[in-house]
Design a protein around this motif. Sequence first.
Motif, mmCIF file in Angstrom:
data_model
loop_
_atom_site.group_PDB
_atom_site.id
_atom_site.type_symbol
_atom_site.label_atom_id
_atom_site.label_comp_id
_atom_site.label_asym_id
_atom_site.label_seq_id
_atom_site.Cartn_x
_atom_site.Cartn_y
_atom_site.Cartn_z
ATOM 1 N N PRO A 1 -3.206 5.453 -6.875
ATOM 2 C CA PRO A 1 -4.096 6.056 -5.875
ATOM 3 C C PRO A 1 -5.510 6.211 -6.408
ATOM 4 N N LEU A 2 -6.480 5.927 -5.553
ATOM 5 C CA LEU A 2 -7.884 6.086 -5.944
ATOM 6 C C LEU A 2 -8.183 7.555 -6.218
ATOM 7 N N GLY A 3 -8.666 7.830 -7.424
ATOM 8 C CA GLY A 3 -8.999 9.212 -7.768
ATOM 9 C C GLY A 3 -7.795 10.116 -7.908
ATOM 10 N N GLY A 4 -6.605 9.523 -7.982
ATOM 11 C CA GLY A 4 -5.392 10.334 -8.069
ATOM 12 C C GLY A 4 -5.155 10.849 -9.480
ATOM 13 N N ASP A 5 -4.355 11.914 -9.581
ATOM 14 C CA ASP A 5 -3.992 12.417 -10.905
ATOM 15 C C ASP A 5 -2.736 11.701 -11.395
ATOM 16 N N GLU A 6 -2.284 12.071 -12.586
ATOM 17 C CA GLU A 6 -1.162 11.353 -13.199
ATOM 18 C C GLU A 6 0.116 11.474 -12.364
ATOM 19 N N LEU A 7 0.350 12.642 -11.804
ATOM 20 C CA LEU A 7 1.562 12.832 -10.990
ATOM 21 C C LEU A 7 1.554 11.943 -9.751
ATOM 22 N N GLN A 8 0.393 11.836 -9.117
ATOM 23 C CA GLN A 8 0.276 10.972 -7.929
ATOM 24 C C GLN A 8 0.474 9.506 -8.312
ATOM 25 N N SER A 9 -0.089 9.107 -9.449
ATOM 26 C CA SER A 9 0.075 7.733 -9.920
ATOM 27 C C SER A 9 1.538 7.453 -10.251
ATOM 28 N N GLU A 10 2.182 8.405 -10.901
ATOM 29 C CA GLU A 10 3.610 8.240 -11.231
ATOM 30 C C GLU A 10 4.445 8.022 -9.975
ATOM 31 N N LYS A 11 4.124 8.773 -8.944
ATOM 32 C CA LYS A 11 4.881 8.640 -7.695
ATOM 33 C C LYS A 11 4.722 7.234 -7.105
ATOM 34 N N VAL A 12 3.485 6.720 -7.107
ATOM 35 C CA VAL A 12 3.237 5.367 -6.599
ATOM 36 C C VAL A 12 3.980 4.335 -7.441
ATOM 37 N N PHE A 13 3.852 4.437 -8.766
ATOM 38 C CA PHE A 13 4.453 3.433 -9.646
ATOM 39 C C PHE A 13 5.987 3.476 -9.594
ATOM 40 N N SER A 14 6.558 4.665 -9.531
ATOM 41 C CA SER A 14 8.023 4.755 -9.476
ATOM 42 C C SER A 14 8.554 4.229 -8.143
ATOM 43 N N ASN B 1 0.872 -1.180 0.000
ATOM 44 C CA ASN B 1 0.000 0.000 0.000
ATOM 45 C C ASN B 1 0.909 1.232 0.000
ATOM 46 N N ILE B 2 1.388 1.591 -1.194
ATOM 47 C CA ILE B 2 2.420 2.620 -1.331
ATOM 48 C C ILE B 2 1.967 3.961 -0.754
ATOM 49 N N ALA B 3 0.727 4.351 -1.058
ATOM 50 C CA ALA B 3 0.232 5.671 -0.652
ATOM 51 C C ALA B 3 -0.430 5.662 0.730
ATOM 52 N N ASN B 4 -0.356 4.507 1.423
ATOM 53 C CA ASN B 4 -0.974 4.379 2.758
ATOM 54 C C ASN B 4 -2.440 4.805 2.761
ATOM 55 N N GLU B 5 -3.198 4.305 1.786
ATOM 56 C CA GLU B 5 -4.620 4.637 1.704
ATOM 57 C C GLU B 5 -5.412 3.725 2.633
ATOM 58 N N ALA B 6 -6.249 4.328 3.450
ATOM 59 C CA ALA B 6 -6.980 3.584 4.477
ATOM 60 C C ALA B 6 -7.904 2.533 3.871
ATOM 61 N N GLN B 7 -8.429 2.782 2.663
ATOM 62 C CA GLN B 7 -9.400 1.857 2.072
ATOM 63 C C GLN B 7 -8.742 0.699 1.311
ATOM 64 N N LYS B 8 -7.411 0.647 1.334
ATOM 65 C CA LYS B 8 -6.704 -0.419 0.619
ATOM 66 C C LYS B 8 -5.940 -1.316 1.577
ATOM 67 N N SER B 9 -5.868 -2.585 1.212
ATOM 68 C CA SER B 9 -5.036 -3.531 1.965
ATOM 69 C C SER B 9 -3.593 -3.377 1.507
ATOM 70 N N GLY B 10 -2.708 -4.025 2.225
ATOM 71 C CA GLY B 10 -1.317 -4.065 1.791
ATOM 72 C C GLY B 10 -0.361 -3.657 2.898
ATOM 73 N N VAL B 11 0.861 -4.123 2.776
ATOM 74 C CA VAL B 11 1.931 -3.774 3.702
ATOM 75 C C VAL B 11 2.335 -2.326 3.430
ATOM 76 N N CYS B 12 2.593 -1.565 4.479
ATOM 77 C CA CYS B 12 3.040 -0.182 4.260
ATOM 78 C C CYS B 12 4.461 -0.206 3.696
ATOM 79 N N LEU B 13 4.792 0.839 2.977
ATOM 80 C CA LEU B 13 6.078 0.897 2.270
ATOM 81 C C LEU B 13 7.255 0.706 3.212
ATOM 82 N N GLU B 14 7.177 1.313 4.401
ATOM 83 C CA GLU B 14 8.304 1.267 5.351
ATOM 84 C C GLU B 14 8.631 -0.164 5.790
#
Length: 218
Positions: free
Chosen positions: A162-175, A123-136
């Motif tokens: 990211p849910l509802g995120g823009d391209e820059l936010q998505s790029e940050k997660v993917f990178s 869960n790269i962006a630490n979104e509360a509505q998503k499962s996943g291990v935090c990045l740290e």
Amino acid sequence: MELRKRLDGLLKRIEKARLAYSRHHIVQLVAVSKYASLEQVRDLYSCGQRAFGENYIQEFQRKALGLQDLPLEWHMLGPLQHNKINKLLELKPTLLHSLHSLKLAQAINARAKEPLNALLQVNIANEAQKSGVCLENALETYQQISQTCPQVRLQGLMAMGPLGGDELQSEKVFSTARDLFNRLPNAKILSMGMSGDFELAIAYGANLVRLGSAIFQD
């Protein structure tokens, strides 16, 4: 046929994004069939698609049984509850994308009679509505599972934009996901990118994309 047209169009877009990233890069498409009828899955199979993904165990079981005459490759994509582990193991998916904790890995390891291929969901962006291990904790968790759960064969990572995120936010997660993936020993699969952002995900190294609505919904 409408499904064939959609699939062909998506495959062309995947190929273009793949070549832009690297001509040596290979990208697998998993068709997310939660929106699809058994007949639509059969139709897509006849177009050459073999890998399908489901989000819920009950629906996975219904489709797997209803289509057991076809040599399909099933992927489990959605969150897995502990009380559904035995059912998942019976269904023998090719890959579990949503391994979201060491505790879940240990529970699978205790019950599995043969190894299960899995991806660690981060869960790269630490979104509360998503499962996943935090990045740290992701690198440490990946290593712990690899060292202590022999019946869980980690193949890499799964991440979502990211849910509802823009391209820059998505790029940050993917990178960020790609950078983590590159630090993992023997990792092969970076599963990220869905119907709305798969080309961007491929630009950051995704080699498995999960497309549902782009194929099955008008």
